[in-house]
Design a protein around this motif. Sequence first.
Motif, PDB file in Angstrom:
ATOM      1  N   VAL A  49       8.853 -12.331  10.741  1.00  0.00           N
ATOM      2  CA  VAL A  49      10.166 -11.855  11.167  1.00  0.00           C
ATOM      3  C   VAL A  49      10.678 -10.848  10.139  1.00  0.00           C
ATOM      4  O   VAL A  49      10.678 -11.120   8.934  1.00  0.00           O
ATOM      5  CB  VAL A  49      11.162 -13.018  11.323  1.00  0.00           C
ATOM      6  CG1 VAL A  49      12.534 -12.489  11.717  1.00  0.00           C
ATOM      7  CG2 VAL A  49      10.646 -14.013  12.366  1.00  0.00           C
ATOM      8  N   VAL A  50      11.107  -9.694  10.634  1.00  0.00           N
ATOM      9  CA  VAL A  50      11.652  -8.649   9.767  1.00  0.00           C
ATOM     10  C   VAL A  50      13.124  -8.958   9.509  1.00  0.00           C
ATOM     11  O   VAL A  50      13.953  -8.862  10.415  1.00  0.00           O
ATOM     12  CB  VAL A  50      11.493  -7.261  10.412  1.00  0.00           C
ATOM     13  CG1 VAL A  50      12.076  -6.178   9.505  1.00  0.00           C
ATOM     14  CG2 VAL A  50      10.021  -6.977  10.717  1.00  0.00           C
ATOM     15  N   GLU A  51      13.429  -9.331   8.278  1.00  0.00           N
ATOM     16  CA  GLU A  51      14.805  -9.670   7.918  1.00  0.00           C
ATOM     17  C   GLU A  51      15.585  -8.444   7.437  1.00  0.00           C
ATOM     18  O   GLU A  51      16.797  -8.348   7.617  1.00  0.00           O
ATOM     19  CB  GLU A  51      14.809 -10.737   6.816  1.00  0.00           C
ATOM     20  CG  GLU A  51      14.014 -11.987   7.140  1.00  0.00           C
ATOM     21  CD  GLU A  51      14.684 -12.881   8.171  1.00  0.00           C
ATOM     22  OE1 GLU A  51      15.821 -12.574   8.589  1.00  0.00           O
ATOM     23  OE2 GLU A  51      14.066 -13.895   8.557  1.00  0.00           O
ATOM     24  N   ASP A  52      14.884  -7.517   6.813  1.00  0.00           N
ATOM     25  CA  ASP A  52      15.512  -6.293   6.338  1.00  0.00           C
ATOM     26  C   ASP A  52      14.457  -5.202   6.328  1.00  0.00           C
ATOM     27  O   ASP A  52      13.281  -5.466   6.002  1.00  0.00           O
ATOM     28  CB  ASP A  52      16.085  -6.495   4.934  1.00  0.00           C
ATOM     29  CG  ASP A  52      17.022  -5.370   4.521  1.00  0.00           C
ATOM     30  OD1 ASP A  52      17.458  -4.601   5.408  1.00  0.00           O
ATOM     31  OD2 ASP A  52      17.314  -5.249   3.319  1.00  0.00           O
ATOM     32  N   SER A  53      14.865  -3.960   6.679  1.00  0.00           N
ATOM     33  CA  SER A  53      13.894  -2.888   6.808  1.00  0.00           C
ATOM     34  C   SER A  53      14.585  -1.543   6.716  1.00  0.00           C
ATOM     35  O   SER A  53      15.719  -1.386   7.192  1.00  0.00           O
ATOM     36  CB  SER A  53      13.153  -3.003   8.150  1.00  0.00           C
ATOM     37  OG  SER A  53      12.295  -1.897   8.353  1.00  0.00           O
ATOM     38  N   PRO A  54      13.929  -0.550   6.121  1.00  0.00           N
ATOM     39  CA  PRO A  54      14.508   0.797   6.125  1.00  0.00           C
ATOM     40  C   PRO A  54      14.472   1.394   7.534  1.00  0.00           C
ATOM     41  O   PRO A  54      13.679   0.965   8.384  1.00  0.00           O
ATOM     42  CB  PRO A  54      13.588   1.573   5.175  1.00  0.00           C
ATOM     43  CG  PRO A  54      12.295   0.838   5.209  1.00  0.00           C
ATOM     44  CD  PRO A  54      12.644  -0.615   5.393  1.00  0.00           C
ATOM     45  N   ASP A  55      15.301   2.366   7.769  1.00  0.00           N
ATOM     46  CA  ASP A  55      15.378   2.983   9.097  1.00  0.00           C
ATOM     47  C   ASP A  55      14.372   4.117   9.237  1.00  0.00           C
ATOM     48  O   ASP A  55      14.675   5.199   9.756  1.00  0.00           O
ATOM     49  CB  ASP A  55      16.808   3.493   9.344  1.00  0.00           C
ATOM     50  CG  ASP A  55      17.805   2.346   9.399  1.00  0.00           C
ATOM     51  OD1 ASP A  55      17.436   1.272   9.892  1.00  0.00           O
ATOM     52  OD2 ASP A  55      18.943   2.537   8.919  1.00  0.00           O
ATOM     53  N   VAL A  56      13.173   3.878   8.765  1.00  0.00           N
ATOM     54  CA  VAL A  56      12.069   4.837   8.884  1.00  0.00           C
ATOM     55  C   VAL A  56      10.796   4.043   9.187  1.00  0.00           C
ATOM     56  O   VAL A  56      10.731   2.840   8.916  1.00  0.00           O
ATOM     57  CB  VAL A  56      11.882   5.648   7.589  1.00  0.00           C
ATOM     58  CG1 VAL A  56      13.072   6.573   7.346  1.00  0.00           C
ATOM     59  CG2 VAL A  56      11.666   4.718   6.395  1.00  0.00           C
ATOM     60  N   PRO A  57       9.772   4.669   9.754  1.00  0.00           N
ATOM     61  CA  PRO A  57       8.541   3.938  10.066  1.00  0.00           C
ATOM     62  C   PRO A  57       7.812   3.488   8.793  1.00  0.00           C
ATOM     63  O   PRO A  57       7.792   4.195   7.787  1.00  0.00           O
ATOM     64  CB  PRO A  57       7.708   4.970  10.835  1.00  0.00           C
ATOM     65  CG  PRO A  57       8.669   6.000  11.301  1.00  0.00           C
ATOM     66  CD  PRO A  57       9.739   6.053  10.260  1.00  0.00           C
ATOM     67  N   ARG A  73       9.561 -10.103  -0.308  1.00  0.00           N
ATOM     68  CA  ARG A  73      10.471  -8.994  -0.585  1.00  0.00           C
ATOM     69  C   ARG A  73       9.683  -7.888  -1.275  1.00  0.00           C
ATOM     70  O   ARG A  73       8.917  -8.158  -2.206  1.00  0.00           O
ATOM     71  CB  ARG A  73      11.622  -9.452  -1.489  1.00  0.00           C
ATOM     72  CG  ARG A  73      12.544 -10.481  -0.847  1.00  0.00           C
ATOM     73  CD  ARG A  73      13.400 -11.175  -1.889  1.00  0.00           C
ATOM     74  NE  ARG A  73      12.601 -12.025  -2.761  1.00  0.00           N
ATOM     75  CZ  ARG A  73      12.302 -13.293  -2.494  1.00  0.00           C
ATOM     76  NH1 ARG A  73      12.737 -13.854  -1.379  1.00  0.00           N
ATOM     77  NH2 ARG A  73      11.571 -14.006  -3.332  1.00  0.00           N
ATOM     78  N   ALA A  74       9.872  -6.654  -0.841  1.00  0.00           N
ATOM     79  CA  ALA A  74       9.133  -5.548  -1.442  1.00  0.00           C
ATOM     80  C   ALA A  74       9.948  -4.274  -1.364  1.00  0.00           C
ATOM     81  O   ALA A  74      10.736  -4.072  -0.439  1.00  0.00           O
ATOM     82  CB  ALA A  74       7.789  -5.352  -0.728  1.00  0.00           C
ATOM     83  N   THR A  75       9.731  -3.410  -2.364  1.00  0.00           N
ATOM     84  CA  THR A  75      10.305  -2.071  -2.337  1.00  0.00           C
ATOM     85  C   THR A  75       9.178  -1.094  -2.069  1.00  0.00           C
ATOM     86  O   THR A  75       8.236  -0.981  -2.871  1.00  0.00           O
ATOM     87  CB  THR A  75      10.980  -1.731  -3.678  1.00  0.00           C
ATOM     88  OG1 THR A  75      12.022  -2.670  -3.934  1.00  0.00           O
ATOM     89  CG2 THR A  75      11.567  -0.331  -3.631  1.00  0.00           C
ATOM     90  N   LEU A  76       9.240  -0.404  -0.948  1.00  0.00           N
ATOM     91  CA  LEU A  76       8.210   0.564  -0.585  1.00  0.00           C
ATOM     92  C   LEU A  76       8.617   1.927  -1.130  1.00  0.00           C
ATOM     93  O   LEU A  76       9.704   2.423  -0.816  1.00  0.00           O
ATOM     94  CB  LEU A  76       8.044   0.622   0.932  1.00  0.00           C
ATOM     95  CG  LEU A  76       7.708  -0.714   1.613  1.00  0.00           C
ATOM     96  CD1 LEU A  76       7.543  -0.514   3.111  1.00  0.00           C
ATOM     97  CD2 LEU A  76       6.450  -1.324   1.010  1.00  0.00           C
ATOM     98  N   PRO A  77       7.776   2.543  -1.961  1.00  0.00           N
ATOM     99  CA  PRO A  77       8.131   3.832  -2.554  1.00  0.00           C
ATOM    100  C   PRO A  77       8.533   4.859  -1.500  1.00  0.00           C
ATOM    101  O   PRO A  77       7.853   5.021  -0.478  1.00  0.00           O
ATOM    102  CB  PRO A  77       6.842   4.246  -3.279  1.00  0.00           C
ATOM    103  CG  PRO A  77       6.138   2.961  -3.550  1.00  0.00           C
ATOM    104  CD  PRO A  77       6.450   2.072  -2.387  1.00  0.00           C
ATOM    105  N   ASP A  78       9.638   5.521  -1.744  1.00  0.00           N
ATOM    106  CA  ASP A  78      10.165   6.582  -0.870  1.00  0.00           C
ATOM    107  C   ASP A  78      10.607   6.066   0.496  1.00  0.00           C
ATOM    108  O   ASP A  78      10.944   6.865   1.377  1.00  0.00           O
ATOM    109  CB  ASP A  78       9.129   7.705  -0.670  1.00  0.00           C
ATOM    110  CG  ASP A  78       8.674   8.309  -1.984  1.00  0.00           C
ATOM    111  OD1 ASP A  78       9.527   8.470  -2.878  1.00  0.00           O
ATOM    112  OD2 ASP A  78       7.472   8.589  -2.125  1.00  0.00           O
ATOM    113  N   SER A  94       0.860  -1.178   0.000  1.00  0.00           N
ATOM    114  CA  SER A  94       0.000   0.000   0.000  1.00  0.00           C
ATOM    115  C   SER A  94       0.897   1.229   0.000  1.00  0.00           C
ATOM    116  O   SER A  94       2.122   1.121  -0.064  1.00  0.00           O
ATOM    117  CB  SER A  94      -0.907  -0.001   1.233  1.00  0.00           C
ATOM    118  OG  SER A  94      -0.128   0.177   2.408  1.00  0.00           O
ATOM    119  N   SER A  95       0.297   2.395   0.104  1.00  0.00           N
ATOM    120  CA  SER A  95       1.093   3.619   0.124  1.00  0.00           C
ATOM    121  C   SER A  95       1.906   3.742   1.404  1.00  0.00           C
ATOM    122  O   SER A  95       2.852   4.526   1.475  1.00  0.00           O
ATOM    123  CB  SER A  95       0.179   4.835  -0.015  1.00  0.00           C
ATOM    124  OG  SER A  95      -0.766   4.874   1.055  1.00  0.00           O
TER     125      SER A  95
END
Length: 651
Positions: free
Chosen positions: A470-478, A444-449, A429-430
């Motif tokens: 389980v979160v294997e990889d995540s950006p450092d933003v909410p 696996r997903a790329t979240l815009p911005d 989603s957005s």
Amino acid sequence: MAIPTSGIRHSVAPVMPAAPTRQRPLSATDVTITGGFWAARQRANAESTIPLSLDWMERVGWLHNFDAAAGGTLPQERRGREFSDSEIYKLLEAMSWHLAATVDPALEETVRAVSERVSAAQEDDGYLNTMFGRPGQQPRYSDLEWGHELYNVGHLLQAAVARLRTGVEDELVQIARRAADHVCDVFGDDGMRAVCGHPEIELGLIEFARATGDQKYHDQARLFLDRRGQGSLGEIEWGRSYFQDDVPIREATVLRGHAVRALYLTAAATDVAVDTGDAELLATIERQWEATVARRTYVTGGMGSHHQDEAFGEDFELPSDRAYCETCAGVGSIMLSWRLLLATGNPRYADLIERTLFNVVAVSQAPDGRSFFYSNTLHQRTPTVPAAPDEVSLRANSGLRAPWFEVSCCPTNLARTFATLSAYLASTSSTGIDIHQYSESVIRATLPDLGQVRLSIHTEYPTDEVIDIVVEDSPDVPWELALRVPAWAKDATLEVDGVSRPVLPGRVTVTRTFARGERVRLILPLRPRWTFPDPRIDGIRGTAAVEVGPLVYALESVDLPGHAHVDRFVADTSRAPSTSADGVFVTGLLEDSDIHSWPYTEDARPRESNAVQTVALTPYHAWANRGPSTMRVWMRTAPGSAENSGSGSGA
């Protein structure tokens, strides 16, 4: 609106809306099913169903029809029904989707070899069909009610979409482009103002437009949809509602007529509503879906209660013993619900997808992937003789699975569904990721911005209630992780940071900056429950069924003393179903089997009965795995026992 091409061509997903939607599909290659229930089914599909289908198509001559067309030996050498061409196309689609996630040079060569045989049969103007148009055959488009010419092309286009979305533009794509151009030339604004008796061309054209970026294919699909319901098809004994040609789509209030036709047509209408921003049309389809689920759908998720015309019945006409519930209708239901889920984000649609997958789709394919149900009854009155493993079955409503049918639309529909199954598990989603179906998997997903996210899901669902994300990889933003809580899960809990809280059915979210290695746990209690039918369903009034999570259960005669007939068992719904390591059990009486001279009485109580019995139930998807038996989902109950025992669950 114009159909964009950027970001679409190589998105490996069967449905890719051209306009913004609440949910965006992930590529099947972005979601990998790694274990559990569905991994076994996908493995059986790849190892057995796909090669078995190809072997049968050679044996029964359906593939040879293309060779005969190219060699000028039609109609003498033609074999199969008027729609047999479409089965080759559905199989090509299944193989193409499978190749998206697997390096298999032999299978790739098979796709190319079959495509070459199909290409050789295509005429110079793009027309492609082995049943019509040649000397000794009926003229082209002379039998739009039953000929399936456009239906076949629709499946060809969907096979080509699978090739395009997996990054291949080969002969199959060129065949499809020529065929689609031909359809636009013949049935465009200035051409034949007609529709096909079996909707499918609309779905193929829309997705082909999305995959190629060519607007004319989308415009042609809209033309076909706008013409539907104008009475262009001939009158038949079941009425024009059989073809959905009785009223325009925008005026219909519920799905009716031939179930597969209705579901394919409505799925295509959803595509058009989404791509054109037609909120009114989308709302109309949502109302049709709601009415159909509320009044014309079986507890398994199955659709279609008529054998004679494979059609929906009237409201609450849902007999168990005459349930048709064609496997292809189950596939069509999933196709429609998925599109509505993407458009609206409403988890109700994912609930029905889950119910249909675990019951209709799962029961149709044998665990080894080598035999199938065409129709999916909820009450088998007589044991059936096993089908011969090397013969075509003439009976679509058999009580045991068969390796192939005279009309084998279901095995190939299953093949393409299992090949794309991972695409239905999650979406973006957005604000983040939504997980709709639960299976051991990696997402696996790329979240815009925002950036890249990688999740692993660990669960034995639906036999285990614990689902760990389980979160294997995540950006450092909410960002937002959204989970579906099924309608039946009244006391589910969500655990974050070791703290549990109750969550209600629907969509539950966790928004935060996730740390790598962090775990979110969803618990969906899997206690067995009695389910009771709406009293307006005459065929099952006074009965009850058992469900555990998304699974519907059934009583089989192989689990009764002496293999007694299931109709003799009278369930005691005042006692809750029980579970143990050995399965799910219910308690009741086994009625005396003596034959009576008159089947009517002034006494509503069960006839003389044996001692109380505790009997095992089996998941509906696993019935008929142990040989011939009688079976029923809706068990008889003693008069008065159901009134105060609770209520059924939602879709």
